[in-house]
Design a protein around this motif. Structure first.
Motif, short mmCIF file in Angstrom:
data_model
loop_
_atom_site.label_atom_id
_atom_site.label_comp_id
_atom_site.label_asym_id
_atom_site.label_seq_id
_atom_site.Cartn_x
_atom_site.Cartn_y
_atom_site.Cartn_z
N ARG A 16 0.91 -1.28 0.10
CA ARG A 16 -0.14 0.00 -0.24
C ARG A 16 0.84 1.38 0.09
NH1 ARG A 16 -4.02 -1.73 4.53
NH2 ARG A 16 -2.42 -3.09 4.77
N LEU A 17 0.62 2.15 -0.82
CA LEU A 17 1.17 3.44 -0.82
C LEU A 17 1.14 4.22 0.37
CD1 LEU A 17 0.61 4.60 -4.51
CD2 LEU A 17 2.55 3.85 -3.60
N ASP A 18 2.03 5.08 0.78
CA ASP A 18 1.87 6.11 1.74
C ASP A 18 0.75 6.99 1.80
OD1 ASP A 18 3.91 4.96 3.63
OD2 ASP A 18 5.16 5.46 1.82
N SER A 19 0.19 7.45 2.57
CA SER A 19 -0.84 8.56 2.48
C SER A 19 -0.70 9.86 2.84
CB SER A 19 -2.26 8.01 2.97
OG SER A 19 -2.93 6.99 2.17
N PRO A 20 -0.78 10.79 2.23
CA PRO A 20 -0.50 12.32 2.92
C PRO A 20 -1.87 12.44 4.09
CG PRO A 20 -1.34 12.58 0.52
CD PRO A 20 -1.07 11.11 0.85
N SER A 21 -1.59 13.71 4.55
CA SER A 21 -2.53 13.97 5.70
C SER A 21 -4.15 14.03 4.83
CB SER A 21 -2.42 15.34 6.40
OG SER A 21 -2.34 16.27 5.31
N ASP A 23 -6.31 16.32 5.19
CA ASP A 23 -6.73 17.52 4.42
C ASP A 23 -5.76 18.02 3.24
OD1 ASP A 23 -4.57 17.92 6.15
OD2 ASP A 23 -5.49 19.79 7.07
N PHE A 24 -5.04 17.10 2.66
CA PHE A 24 -4.09 17.32 1.85
C PHE A 24 -4.36 17.94 0.36
CE2 PHE A 24 -1.58 16.19 -1.86
CZ PHE A 24 -0.09 16.73 -1.72
N MET A 25 -5.61 17.28 -0.12
CA MET A 25 -6.30 17.79 -1.10
C MET A 25 -6.82 19.26 -0.93
SD MET A 25 -7.99 17.40 -3.92
CE MET A 25 -8.71 15.86 -4.60
N LYS A 27 -5.62 21.42 1.21
CA LYS A 27 -4.43 22.53 1.26
C LYS A 27 -4.06 22.91 -0.26
CE LYS A 27 -2.64 20.78 5.78
NZ LYS A 27 -1.40 19.86 6.31
N VAL A 28 -3.66 21.74 -0.94
CA VAL A 28 -3.29 22.06 -2.23
C VAL A 28 -4.35 22.81 -3.29
CG1 VAL A 28 -2.77 20.81 -4.52
CG2 VAL A 28 -1.79 19.92 -2.33
N MET A 29 -5.76 22.50 -2.92
CA MET A 29 -6.73 23.15 -3.90
C MET A 29 -6.82 24.70 -3.36
SD MET A 29 -7.08 21.55 -6.47
CE MET A 29 -8.28 22.62 -7.19
N ARG A 31 -4.33 26.38 -2.15
CA ARG A 31 -3.11 27.12 -2.69
C ARG A 31 -3.17 27.48 -4.01
NH1 ARG A 31 2.54 24.57 -0.78
NH2 ARG A 31 3.25 26.12 -1.96
N ILE A 32 -3.69 26.28 -4.87
CA ILE A 32 -3.96 26.48 -6.39
C ILE A 32 -4.93 27.78 -6.65
CG2 ILE A 32 -5.08 25.24 -8.49
CD1 ILE A 32 -3.03 23.05 -7.70
N LYS B 31 -1.18 10.19 -3.65
CA LYS B 31 -0.48 9.10 -2.74
C LYS B 31 0.97 8.75 -3.45
CE LYS B 31 -4.18 6.51 -0.77
NZ LYS B 31 -4.71 5.40 -0.52
N TYR B 34 3.51 11.75 -2.91
CA TYR B 34 3.73 11.75 -1.59
C TYR B 34 4.76 10.68 -1.13
CZ TYR B 34 3.41 11.58 3.75
OH TYR B 34 3.78 11.36 5.03
N THR B 35 4.50 9.52 -1.66
CA THR B 35 5.18 8.20 -1.28
C THR B 35 6.70 8.29 -1.86
OG1 THR B 35 3.25 6.62 -1.46
CG2 THR B 35 5.31 5.54 -1.90
N GLU B 48 5.21 15.79 2.66
CA GLU B 48 3.81 16.34 2.48
C GLU B 48 4.00 17.86 1.90
OE1 GLU B 48 0.87 15.31 4.70
OE2 GLU B 48 -0.33 16.93 4.35
N ILE B 56 1.64 22.34 -6.84
CA ILE B 56 1.54 23.97 -7.19
C ILE B 56 2.48 24.23 -8.53
CG2 ILE B 56 2.03 26.36 -6.42
CD1 ILE B 56 -0.15 24.63 -4.89
N GLU B 123 3.30 -7.81 3.70
CA GLU B 123 3.29 -6.49 3.41
C GLU B 123 4.32 -5.80 4.52
OE1 GLU B 123 -0.28 -4.05 2.99
OE2 GLU B 123 0.91 -2.33 2.83
#
Lengths: 145, 192
Positions: A16-21, A23-25, A27-29, A31-32, B31, B34-35, B48, B56, B123
């Motif tokens: 499984r990939l790591d996930s950001p926080s 509220d990442f989306m 925060k990014v949006m 800023r965008i 994901k 970030y990974t 992050e 951006i 895993e």
């Protein structure tokens, strides 16, 4: 890809990939959105409050008025100045008696013969021109920042 | 192909002024971006921030994306290059591992052994082994095996030559099996 590669790929796909926080989306949006407000601000063509054409018409009308007053003579001018204009002319005469030149008096006489509506239009036009100049300067200043 | 078409649809929408369409691309790639950042920078807060900056930057440079490569390839190259320049700024170098020579036969045995372990543990061990790899190798392995980026695409992302990538991926895979073997052995000893 050989067999060993394929086997390893199968293993890696299970990771499984790591996930950001969470509220990442957001925060990014946000800023965008801020970036877009600066980057893609619609460029509006500068429109002066009074167009060049309007200025020419105003100028010509004012000139025509001055010519008409000058040509029609001072007698008719005095007749056509009721109310505050006659008071103004009276005060001009007073000033004249204290030593003002006749040129000044003539000028003031002509000024006095201008109908109030024309003066109002002239004052409003000058006010708009002043505001227009101020806003133009303000716009140029903010675009440099 | 569908992914590329999907991406291009949203990219065009963003270019036409629909800023909100960019959220589709953020959602889809957040994901992995970030990974990759986490594998290179290690700290979650740095990763992050780097991932945010990547999106951006991608938004700012979207007009320069010509669509010749996949959007993901273009996006990962922004991520990779930003992380590398950050590491250079901090003067941090990638760790190195001894080159472990494992035969293909041993590799197959280790794979079978790994598959015999409990599903829920697999895993965990795989992640532990992956973390032991040098940071750049972790990125290569993730891009190639997980994200199915081709060698050419990885070359575009990292700036490494295809032959170099081939060698590094081959070596990383063997190291991973070797590390997995060690981890599994440790587990067996701890049980005894």
């Amino acid at each position: 890809m050989n067999k060993l590669d394929k086997q390893f790929e199968g293993m890696m796909k299970e990771v499984r990939l790591d996930s950001p926080s969470p509220d990442f989306m957001i925060k990014v949006m946000s800023r965008i959105q801020a970036e877009a407000a600066v980057q893609h601000r619609p460029v509006q063509a500068y429109q002066p409050v009074i167009s060049r054409k309007a200025w020419i018409i105003i100028g010509l009308a004012f000139l025509a008025l001055l010519i008409y007053i000058t040509v029609s003579g001072s007698d008719t001018a005095t007749e056509s100045t009721p109310g505050i204009w006659s008071t103004l002319l009276g005060s001009v005469e007073k000033i004249n008696s204290t030593g003002m030149t006749s040129v000044w008096q003539k000028g003031m006489n002509i000024f006095g013969t201008i109908p109030p509506v024309a003066l109002l239009i002239l004052t409003a036009s000058m006010a708009l021109w002043t505001l227009d100049t101020y806003l133009t300067r303000l716009r140029h200043h903010s675009s440099k920042v | 192909m569908m992914t590329k078409v999907d991406d291009l649809y949203y990219i065009e929408a963003v270019r036409k002024g629909d800023v909100q369409a960019f959220s589709f691309l953020v959602e889809k790639y957040q994901k992995l971006v970030y990974t990759l950042a986490l594998k290179l920078l290690k700290k979650p807060e740095d990763a992050e921030e780097m991932a945010q900056d990547t999106f951006i930057k991608a938004y700012q440079k979207l007009d320069s994306y010509e669509g010749k490569s996949k959007f993901s390839t273009w996006l990962y190259s922004i991520t990779y290059n930003a992380c590398i320049s950050e590491l250079r700024k901090r003067r941090i170098e990638f760790k190195s591992l001894d080159d472990r020579q494992i035969s293909d036969q041993d590799e197959q045995k280790m794979h079978d052994y790994y598959r015999e372990t409990k599903k829920e543990d697999q895993e965990k061990y795989l992640n532990l082994a992956l973390e032991k790899l040098p940071e750049d190798d972790q990125v290569l392995v993730t891009l190639y095996y997980y994200e199915s980026q081709s060698m050419d695409e990885i070359s575009m992302i990292t700036g490494l030559t295809v032959s170099n990538i081939k060698v590094k991926i081959h070596r990383a895979r063997k190291q991973m099996y070797s590390l997995l073997h060690e981890k599994l052995k440790e587990e067996v000893y701890s049980l005894l």
